[in-house]
Design a protein around this motif. Structure first.
Motif, PDB file in Angstrom:
ATOM      1  N   PHE A  32      44.771 -18.572  39.824  1.00  0.00           N
ATOM      2  CA  PHE A  32      44.372 -18.138  41.162  1.00  0.00           C
ATOM      3  C   PHE A  32      44.299 -16.624  41.302  1.00  0.00           C
ATOM      4  O   PHE A  32      43.441 -16.110  42.016  1.00  0.00           O
ATOM      5  N   LYS A  33      45.188 -15.897  40.654  1.00  0.00           N
ATOM      6  CA  LYS A  33      45.255 -14.442  40.844  1.00  0.00           C
ATOM      7  C   LYS A  33      43.954 -13.722  40.477  1.00  0.00           C
ATOM      8  O   LYS A  33      43.497 -12.868  41.229  1.00  0.00           O
ATOM      9  N   PRO A  34      43.318 -14.033  39.334  1.00  0.00           N
ATOM     10  CA  PRO A  34      42.062 -13.326  39.018  1.00  0.00           C
ATOM     11  C   PRO A  34      40.956 -13.608  40.036  1.00  0.00           C
ATOM     12  O   PRO A  34      40.172 -12.722  40.353  1.00  0.00           O
ATOM     13  N   ILE A  35      40.916 -14.823  40.566  1.00  0.00           N
ATOM     14  CA  ILE A  35      39.914 -15.160  41.581  1.00  0.00           C
ATOM     15  C   ILE A  35      40.175 -14.349  42.843  1.00  0.00           C
ATOM     16  O   ILE A  35      39.254 -13.772  43.420  1.00  0.00           O
ATOM     17  N   ALA A  36      41.424 -14.312  43.263  1.00  0.00           N
ATOM     18  CA  ALA A  36      41.772 -13.548  44.464  1.00  0.00           C
ATOM     19  C   ALA A  36      41.479 -12.057  44.269  1.00  0.00           C
ATOM     20  O   ALA A  36      40.982 -11.397  45.181  1.00  0.00           O
ATOM     21  N   LYS A  37      41.750 -11.546  43.084  1.00  0.00           N
ATOM     22  CA  LYS A  37      41.512 -10.124  42.821  1.00  0.00           C
ATOM     23  C   LYS A  37      40.016  -9.799  42.889  1.00  0.00           C
ATOM     24  O   LYS A  37      39.632  -8.767  43.425  1.00  0.00           O
ATOM     25  N   PRO A  46      38.999 -21.244  51.920  1.00  0.00           N
ATOM     26  CA  PRO A  46      39.510 -22.270  51.022  1.00  0.00           C
ATOM     27  C   PRO A  46      38.418 -23.040  50.273  1.00  0.00           C
ATOM     28  O   PRO A  46      38.579 -23.348  49.094  1.00  0.00           O
ATOM     29  N   ALA A  47      37.294 -23.324  50.941  1.00  0.00           N
ATOM     30  CA  ALA A  47      36.211 -24.068  50.283  1.00  0.00           C
ATOM     31  C   ALA A  47      35.605 -23.246  49.145  1.00  0.00           C
ATOM     32  O   ALA A  47      35.371 -23.769  48.050  1.00  0.00           O
ATOM     33  N   LYS A  48      35.364 -21.971  49.398  1.00  0.00           N
ATOM     34  CA  LYS A  48      34.814 -21.098  48.359  1.00  0.00           C
ATOM     35  C   LYS A  48      35.808 -20.937  47.210  1.00  0.00           C
ATOM     36  O   LYS A  48      35.434 -20.970  46.041  1.00  0.00           O
ATOM     37  N   PHE A  49      37.081 -20.761  47.548  1.00  0.00           N
ATOM     38  CA  PHE A  49      38.127 -20.607  46.542  1.00  0.00           C
ATOM     39  C   PHE A  49      38.177 -21.850  45.658  1.00  0.00           C
ATOM     40  O   PHE A  49      38.246 -21.761  44.427  1.00  0.00           O
ATOM     41  N   SER A  50      38.110 -23.026  46.290  1.00  0.00           N
ATOM     42  CA  SER A  50      38.132 -24.292  45.564  1.00  0.00           C
ATOM     43  C   SER A  50      36.939 -24.409  44.613  1.00  0.00           C
ATOM     44  O   SER A  50      37.082 -24.838  43.466  1.00  0.00           O
ATOM     45  N   GLU A  51      35.764 -24.004  45.091  1.00  0.00           N
ATOM     46  CA  GLU A  51      34.563 -24.026  44.244  1.00  0.00           C
ATOM     47  C   GLU A  51      34.711 -23.102  43.047  1.00  0.00           C
ATOM     48  O   GLU A  51      34.299 -23.438  41.929  1.00  0.00           O
ATOM     49  N   VAL A  53      37.497 -22.161  41.563  1.00  0.00           N
ATOM     50  CA  VAL A  53      38.443 -22.757  40.615  1.00  0.00           C
ATOM     51  C   VAL A  53      37.729 -23.819  39.775  1.00  0.00           C
ATOM     52  O   VAL A  53      37.895 -23.883  38.553  1.00  0.00           O
ATOM     53  N   ALA A  54      36.903 -24.632  40.430  1.00  0.00           N
ATOM     54  CA  ALA A  54      36.161 -25.675  39.709  1.00  0.00           C
ATOM     55  C   ALA A  54      35.148 -25.069  38.746  1.00  0.00           C
ATOM     56  O   ALA A  54      35.045 -25.504  37.588  1.00  0.00           O
ATOM     57  N   ASP A  55      34.406 -24.065  39.205  1.00  0.00           N
ATOM     58  CA  ASP A  55      33.390 -23.433  38.358  1.00  0.00           C
ATOM     59  C   ASP A  55      34.001 -22.719  37.160  1.00  0.00           C
ATOM     60  O   ASP A  55      33.486 -22.813  36.046  1.00  0.00           O
ATOM     61  N   LEU A  56      35.078 -21.992  37.400  1.00  0.00           N
ATOM     62  CA  LEU A  56      35.669 -21.189  36.333  1.00  0.00           C
ATOM     63  C   LEU A  56      36.551 -21.976  35.376  1.00  0.00           C
ATOM     64  O   LEU A  56      36.588 -21.692  34.186  1.00  0.00           O
ATOM     65  N   TYR A  57      37.293 -22.951  35.906  1.00  0.00           N
ATOM     66  CA  TYR A  57      38.305 -23.624  35.082  1.00  0.00           C
ATOM     67  C   TYR A  57      38.139 -25.127  34.969  1.00  0.00           C
ATOM     68  O   TYR A  57      38.916 -25.777  34.282  1.00  0.00           O
ATOM     69  N   GLY A  58      37.158 -25.689  35.665  1.00  0.00           N
ATOM     70  CA  GLY A  58      36.948 -27.129  35.579  1.00  0.00           C
ATOM     71  C   GLY A  58      38.023 -27.940  36.272  1.00  0.00           C
ATOM     72  O   GLY A  58      38.178 -29.123  36.007  1.00  0.00           O
ATOM     73  N   LEU A  59      38.777 -27.301  37.170  1.00  0.00           N
ATOM     74  CA  LEU A  59      39.825 -28.000  37.922  1.00  0.00           C
ATOM     75  C   LEU A  59      39.315 -28.288  39.323  1.00  0.00           C
ATOM     76  O   LEU A  59      38.878 -27.374  40.023  1.00  0.00           O
ATOM     77  N   ASN A  60      39.381 -29.531  39.721  1.00  0.00           N
ATOM     78  CA  ASN A  60      38.970 -29.897  41.066  1.00  0.00           C
ATOM     79  C   ASN A  60      40.178 -29.889  41.985  1.00  0.00           C
ATOM     80  O   ASN A  60      41.009 -30.776  41.942  1.00  0.00           O
ATOM     81  N   VAL A  61      40.269 -28.842  42.775  1.00  0.00           N
ATOM     82  CA  VAL A  61      41.330 -28.689  43.764  1.00  0.00           C
ATOM     83  C   VAL A  61      40.631 -28.689  45.122  1.00  0.00           C
ATOM     84  O   VAL A  61      39.793 -27.820  45.372  1.00  0.00           O
ATOM     85  N   SER A  62      40.947 -29.658  45.964  1.00  0.00           N
ATOM     86  CA  SER A  62      40.245 -29.749  47.240  1.00  0.00           C
ATOM     87  C   SER A  62      40.515 -28.521  48.100  1.00  0.00           C
ATOM     88  O   SER A  62      41.568 -27.893  47.995  1.00  0.00           O
ATOM     89  N   SER A  63      39.563 -28.205  48.955  1.00  0.00           N
ATOM     90  CA  SER A  63      39.732 -27.060  49.847  1.00  0.00           C
ATOM     91  C   SER A  63      40.904 -27.290  50.792  1.00  0.00           C
ATOM     92  O   SER A  63      41.583 -26.343  51.185  1.00  0.00           O
ATOM     93  N   TRP A  64      41.171 -28.539  51.136  1.00  0.00           N
ATOM     94  CA  TRP A  64      42.332 -28.852  51.984  1.00  0.00           C
ATOM     95  C   TRP A  64      43.627 -28.500  51.262  1.00  0.00           C
ATOM     96  O   TRP A  64      44.549 -27.965  51.856  1.00  0.00           O
ATOM     97  N   ALA A  65      43.674 -28.823  49.971  1.00  0.00           N
ATOM     98  CA  ALA A  65      44.871 -28.495  49.187  1.00  0.00           C
ATOM     99  C   ALA A  65      45.038 -26.985  49.080  1.00  0.00           C
ATOM    100  O   ALA A  65      46.144 -26.468  49.225  1.00  0.00           O
TER     101      ALA A  65
END
Length: 86
Positions: A32-37, A46-51, A53-65
């Motif tokens: 998460f830190k490199p994305i936030a930076k 949250p929706a953009k952040f979730s996208e 994470v999925a694009d960069l690392y292949g992890l599906n983390v819902s925007s709600w989470a």
């Protein structure tokens, strides 16, 4: 870094976190830190952040989470709360 390689790195972080103290969020912080930076100074979405994470690392983390983790992300220094006057 390829998407498959990033997924392996993400899995390794999660596996290490689960082994050490059982707190998966601590395993996600290095992800998460490199994305936030990269998006420093922007309003947290949250929706953009979730996208990302999925694009960069292949992890599906819902925007709600992601949204529910915001207080912990703030405590870890990943997010900064900015007070807005009424």
């Amino acid at each position: 870094m390829s998407r498959v390689h990033r997924s392996v790195v993400a899995y390794a972080f999660l596996a290490q976190a689960n082994r050490s103290d059982g707190d998966l969020l601590s395993g996600l912080m290095p992800i998460f830190k490199p994305i936030a930076k990269l998006h420093q100074g922007e309003t947290f979405n949250p929706a953009k952040f979730s996208e990302l994470v999925a694009d960069l690392y292949g992890l599906n983390v819902s925007s709600w989470a992601v949204e529910s983790l915001a207080p912990r992300l703030e405590a870890a220094g990943v997010l900064t709360r900015i007070k807005i006057n009424e």
